[in-house]
Design a protein around this motif. Structure first.
Motif, PDB file in Angstrom:
ATOM      1  N   PRO A 143      11.661  16.410  -3.827  1.00 40.34           N
ATOM      2  CA  PRO A 143      11.922  17.024  -5.148  1.00 40.34           C
ATOM      3  C   PRO A 143      13.189  16.487  -5.813  1.00 40.34           C
ATOM      4  O   PRO A 143      13.248  16.421  -7.052  1.00 40.34           O
ATOM      5  N   ALA A 144      14.185  16.125  -5.030  1.00 43.33           N
ATOM      6  CA  ALA A 144      15.445  15.646  -5.607  1.00 43.33           C
ATOM      7  C   ALA A 144      15.484  14.136  -5.784  1.00 43.33           C
ATOM      8  O   ALA A 144      16.481  13.595  -6.248  1.00 43.33           O
ATOM      9  N   GLY A 145      14.411  13.445  -5.372  1.00 44.98           N
ATOM     10  CA  GLY A 145      14.402  12.003  -5.503  1.00 44.98           C
ATOM     11  C   GLY A 145      13.828  11.330  -4.277  1.00 44.98           C
ATOM     12  O   GLY A 145      13.409  11.991  -3.307  1.00 44.98           O
ATOM     13  N   PRO A 146      13.817   9.992  -4.276  1.00 39.99           N
ATOM     14  CA  PRO A 146      13.212   9.278  -3.150  1.00 39.99           C
ATOM     15  C   PRO A 146      14.094   9.289  -1.904  1.00 39.99           C
ATOM     16  O   PRO A 146      15.324   9.220  -2.002  1.00 39.99           O
ATOM     17  N   LEU A 147      13.463   9.378  -0.755  1.00 38.33           N
ATOM     18  CA  LEU A 147      14.145   9.220   0.522  1.00 38.33           C
ATOM     19  C   LEU A 147      14.119   7.740   0.869  1.00 38.33           C
ATOM     20  O   LEU A 147      13.054   7.162   1.087  1.00 38.33           O
TER      21      LEU A 147
END
Length: 957
Positions: free
Chosen positions: A524-528
């Motif tokens: 949800p907060a961006g790519p891992l």
């Protein structure tokens, strides 16, 4: 997983939460336009990403900033960083009987190193374009640090310094930090740079020329560079502070081995103890056997006035000549695949010089050489004036003869560095994401040879002083006259006793790496994002002293051959995990995790993790913290280094001081150690045997850092400020099982104070009371702990009619430095203390202001080192010791000023002319009474009377 790993993170998160409320409130109360920090490439992560600001405490030195220093060595540039500690440079005249360090690395003559956080140069990893550089070689050992003089400054685009533990990303040695030297790559056209400079006294001339040429096409780029630098010497006898062994003490700390000859013995005919020097001009002296100092023969009793001033032969600045060539070619095979090849060749020719080598004979000489310590000077020797044998095991105590007839000791080093690297760099699209990869192969070698002129063959000296019949039966042997004062040693005698000594060493590194980086999936907060890779390294090293040294005939500092090799296979994984973004808690919070497994052929496997948090609270405020575990594998020299000797400045607590003060040690304990009342050491240097230890374990470290980067919105792009940045970092390093020897002075003091075999084993004394052997080998010490703060401010003012100004102020505050031996012995190093030719200032600071207007530019830099304290030792009897009662000396806070002015001529692509002056006010370094040479700490301060001017012309076309 050990809960200890999480404690530093918990502390940092608490810090972040505590600061969050105030920063968030400020953000709510004051409307503003969002700004972002500059985007830069940094060392310390393998993950390819666009947003990297503020992740780690990185200091970047641009080419412009490097040129502003006026220095011509990468090592000297890095040693001016506030976080740097003591390290070798051209101001160390480190050959002669300066001695070998216990780690088997040799004296490092002519090299320049970098030390971060005062943890030692061997705990700093040096990379070139992200790949390890080969360790140094100076022909005197197998080094475990990097000689930065093997990398020409002309090929450097910028230098990135990571002041944090990074073993999880780079493996062994990255305990105190990482220095990544980025080479010049995209260059179109040509450049010629010429420089010339010298000290205000007209010596120490530096001159050089750098050539650069590059071209680029649609699919290729080529850069070629060549560099030549020459540094002339500065002699110690040209400066008041360095012309005597120790400032303010006259000849009291001069050598007891003198040109006239010093003879300590007991006359077998009378039983009188003699300590005699032949009178000058007496020719072949006559000896009448009388006791006392009211003599009727050609001798007088030895006094401090007879001591030899060895300092007049030393160098304040060692000469060197460096030549280097470098080439880098890159070719885009496809739009997504690039091949590169790089090659470097570098030669350093440097020189060290020491006083004429002393010949010390008898048990009080304590050389550890049987030919010297166990000698019989025959009564039949045609020059022996005493009429009886002088026998070490009987009546002889000490003979000290300084054969100035043979000239100074000169050590010439030639170090050749070769380097070649090639690899492929690519990217591809798969699974709806970009993948970045590279494979790299590298081979590099440092090969050195040292030629020593002015030393002696002690076996031949022994023969020449012994039975003349045996000498006559030995081809080439000539009886030696050390009895008749200066000038008595003839060329024929020198030919028999004075060889040319040649030592060799080399270090090799072979390396292969493969790396892959991409994004695994989207949270949800961006790519891992992740990076992973494999690395293989093989180290090979050897040191081969001259055959004369190996068989024990060399009169100088002895050593034995060293050779060894090991290899390592490693794999790592790094993850960047976004926790939240654009939330009520701030702009973004990222968690970084990294781990590396290393399998060594010498000791097995090690796993090193690292954890980090980066919290971008607002667009202009970033909090960060990291915790890392690291290790350093024992080097070839530390493992396999054979016995060598260091002649160290050590004060024997059982000896009358050279200034005449009473022994510091307990009288009963000294008597128990076999020291007679009234004993006085012949010299201030004691020979200490050093060497490696095959049983060494790796040293392990824990590193923690926490801090913030703030670029306040109200001070960016305003009428009064173009940009304002504040960066504050707290650091803490702990090393367990640190590989080093206990401080020799500390060991001797503890032995005398406690008589504990733990400290006294390895220290033996002759029947005269003099120390005859001192074994001080490597071990895994208890611990080293250090912490402190970095506080940096940068301010760029808007452009005005009078130009643009930029200000920078960088500070390092050391709060703690504590080193303990394996049995808890407290070592003398600590903040604010000068010891063993190195210091740990409590505060170091660099402040600079630069100005530019049209074609003009100028800068002013201030370098500050806070006050230090040292032990005066035997010099406590002299007024030069600032606190004679406490026996300590204060090294006052010192500030150096540097300036530079430049003008750019609009000719061709630009002709930049620069004129600079370093140490503008000709500030002398504080006097150091505990330092081995030249009366000051060469790793911390500029040389005495060190005002240096230089001019540079840089033409691009």
């Amino acid at each position: 997983m050990n809960n200890l790993h999480y404690r530093p993170l918990a502390v940092a998160v608490s810090l972040c939460v505590g600061l969050m409320s105030s920063v968030g409130a400020m953000a709510q109360e004051t409307p503003r336009v969002a700004t972002e920090l500059d985007r830069v490439e940094v060392t310390g992560s393998r993950i390819k990403r666009a947003e990297v600001e503020g992740h780690l405490p990185i200091q970047t030195l641009t080419r412009t900033e490097i040129e502003r220093t006026g220095l011509t060595s990468i090592g000297e540039v890095l040693q001016q960083l506030t976080g740097s500690g003591s390290a070798l440079n051209a101001k160390f005249n480190s050959s002669g009987n300066f001695g070998f360090p216990p780690d088997g690395s040799g004296v490092g003559a002519g090299s320049a190193q970098v030390d971060l956080r005062h943890l030692g140069a061997k705990r700093v990893l040096v990379l070139v374009d992200g790949i390890r550089w080969v360790n140094e070689s100076s022909a005197s050992g197998v080094g475990s640090a990097t000689d930065l003089n093997t990398i020409p400054l002309a090929i450097v685009e910028r230098i990135e310094v990571l002041e944090d533990g990074a073993s999880s990303l780079y493996g062994s040695d990255a305990i105190a930090g990482v220095v990544n030297i980025i080479t010049r790559r995209n260059f179109d056209g040509a450049q010629v740079t010429m420089n010339y400079g010298e000290y205000s006294k007209g010596d120490g001339t530096q001159k050089g020329i750098d050539l650069a040429w590059g071209t680029q096409g649609d699919r290729y780029s080529l850069f070629l560079g060549a560099s030549y630098t020459k540094q002339d010497p500065v002699y110690a006898n040209t400066r008041d502070q360095s012309r005597l062994p120790k400032p303010g003490t006259g000849l009291s700390f001069g050598s007891g081995s003198i040109p006239q000859g010093r003879f300590q013995f007991v006359d077998p005919n009378t039983g009188a103890a003699q300590d005699l020097v032949p009178n000058v001009g007496s020719g072949t002296p006559t000896y009448d056997g009388s006791a006392g100092c009211s003599r009727t023969d050609d001798y007088h009793c030895f006094t401090s006035a007879d001591r030899f001033n060895y300092a007049q032969y030393n160098l304040l600045l060692t000469p060197s000549e460096r030549k280097g060539i470098f080439g880098q070619f890159r070719f885009d095979i496809t739009d997504n695949l690039q091949w590169y090849v790089k090659a470097l060749g570098n030669r350093r020719e440097s020189t060290n010089q020491a006083a004429p080598e002393p010949i010390g004979l008898g048990p009080n000489a304590g050389t550890g050489n049987a030919f010297a310590d166990n000698i019989t000077v025959s009564a039949l020797n045609p020059f022996n004036p005493f009429g009886f044998d002088l026998v070490s095991s009987d009546n002889l105590q000490f003979i000290g003869r300084r054969p100035v007839e043979g000239g100074a000791r000169v050590f010439e080093q030639e170090v050749n560095t070769s380097y070649v690297a090639t690899g492929l760099v690519g990217d591809f699209e798969a699974a709806d994401r970009s993948w970045f990869w590279d494979v790299n192969g590298m081979y590099s070698k440092n090969k050195a040879e040292q030629t020593n002129y002015g030393s002696y063959n002690i076996r031949n000296v022994n023969l020449a002083l012994g039975d003349p019949a045996i000498c006559a039966a030995t081809p080439g042997c000539v009886p030696l006259d050390i009895f008749s004062g200066e000038g008595s040693i003839t060329p024929a005698m020198l030919q028999w006793i004075q060889p040319v000594v040649r030592d060799r060493s080399q270090n090799e590194l072979s390396l292969f790496t493969a790396n892959l980086s991409s994004e695994l999936f989207t949270l949800p907060a961006g790519p891992l994002a992740f990076a992973t890779g494999y690395e293989y390294r093989k180290y090979e090293g050897s040191y081969q002293p001259d055959p004369l040294t190996v068989i024990g005939h060399y009169n100088g500092v002895p050593s034995l051959p060293t050779s060894g090799s090991y290899d390592v296979n490693e794999a790592y994984l790094e993850l960047s995990i976004p926790i939240f973004a654009k939330s009520a808690l701030g702009e973004k919070l990222d968690l970084s995790l990294a781990g590396r497994y290393s399998d060594y052929s010498t000791f097995g496997g090690e796993f090193t993790p690292k954890y980090g948090l980066r919290w971008q609270v607002t667009d202009d405020f970033v909090l960060r913290t990291s915790y890392a575990e690291g290790f350093r594998a024992p080097s070839i020299g530390e493992l396999y280094g054979s016995a060598a000797r260091g002649d160290l400045e050590i004060f024997d607590p059982c000896s009358i001081g050279l200034g005449g003060d009473a022994p510091r040690g307990n009288a009963a304990n000294c008597a128990a150690l076999g020291v007679p009342s009234g004993f006085q050491s012949a010299n201030s240097q004691i020979s200490v045997t050093t060497g490696g230890n095959i049983e060494l374990d790796p040293e392990h470290s824990r590193s923690f850092s926490a801090g913030f980067v703030w670029s306040p919105w109200f001070a960016n792009n305003t009428e009064w400020s173009e940009r304002f940045d504040v960066e504050v970092t707290f650091y803490r390093h702990t090393i367990e099982g640190a590989i080093q020897a206990i401080n020799a002075q500390t060991q001797l003091d503890l032995c005398v104070d406690s008589l504990d075999p733990l400290y006294c084993n390895g220290i033996t004394r002759a029947n005269t009371g003099a120390i005859s052997s001192f074994n001080n080998r490597l071990t895994n010490l208890g611990s080293i702990k250090t912490d402190g703060w970095d506080v940096d401010l940068f301010y760029t003012l808007p452009q005005t009619d009078i130009g643009q100004f930029k200000l920078g102020w960088q500070n390092t505050f050391v709060g703690r430095y504590e080193a303990l031996g394996a049995a808890g012995q407290r070592q003398p190093q600590e903040p604010g203390v000068e010891v063993a030719d190195s210091s740990i200032p409590e505060w170091t600071s660099n402040a600079s202001v630069s100005w530019a207007l049209d074609n003009w530019n100028a800068s002013w830099t201030v370098r500050h080192i806070s006050e230090l304290t040292e032990q005066c030792g035997d010099a406590s009897a002299f007024p030069i010791c600032s606190d004679q009662v406490a026996g300590t000396n204060k090294l006052a806070a010192t500030t150096f000023h540097d300036m530079q002015v430049g003008y750019k001529v609009d000719w061709m692509k630009g002709l930049q002319l620069s004129l600079g002056l370093n140490n503008v006010f000709d500030k002398d370094p504080p006097i150091c009474l505990s330092c081995s040479l030249n009366g000051y700490d060469a790793s911390t301060y500029d040389i005495p009377r060190g005002r240096f001017w230089y001019a540079r012309a840089d033409l691009r076309f």
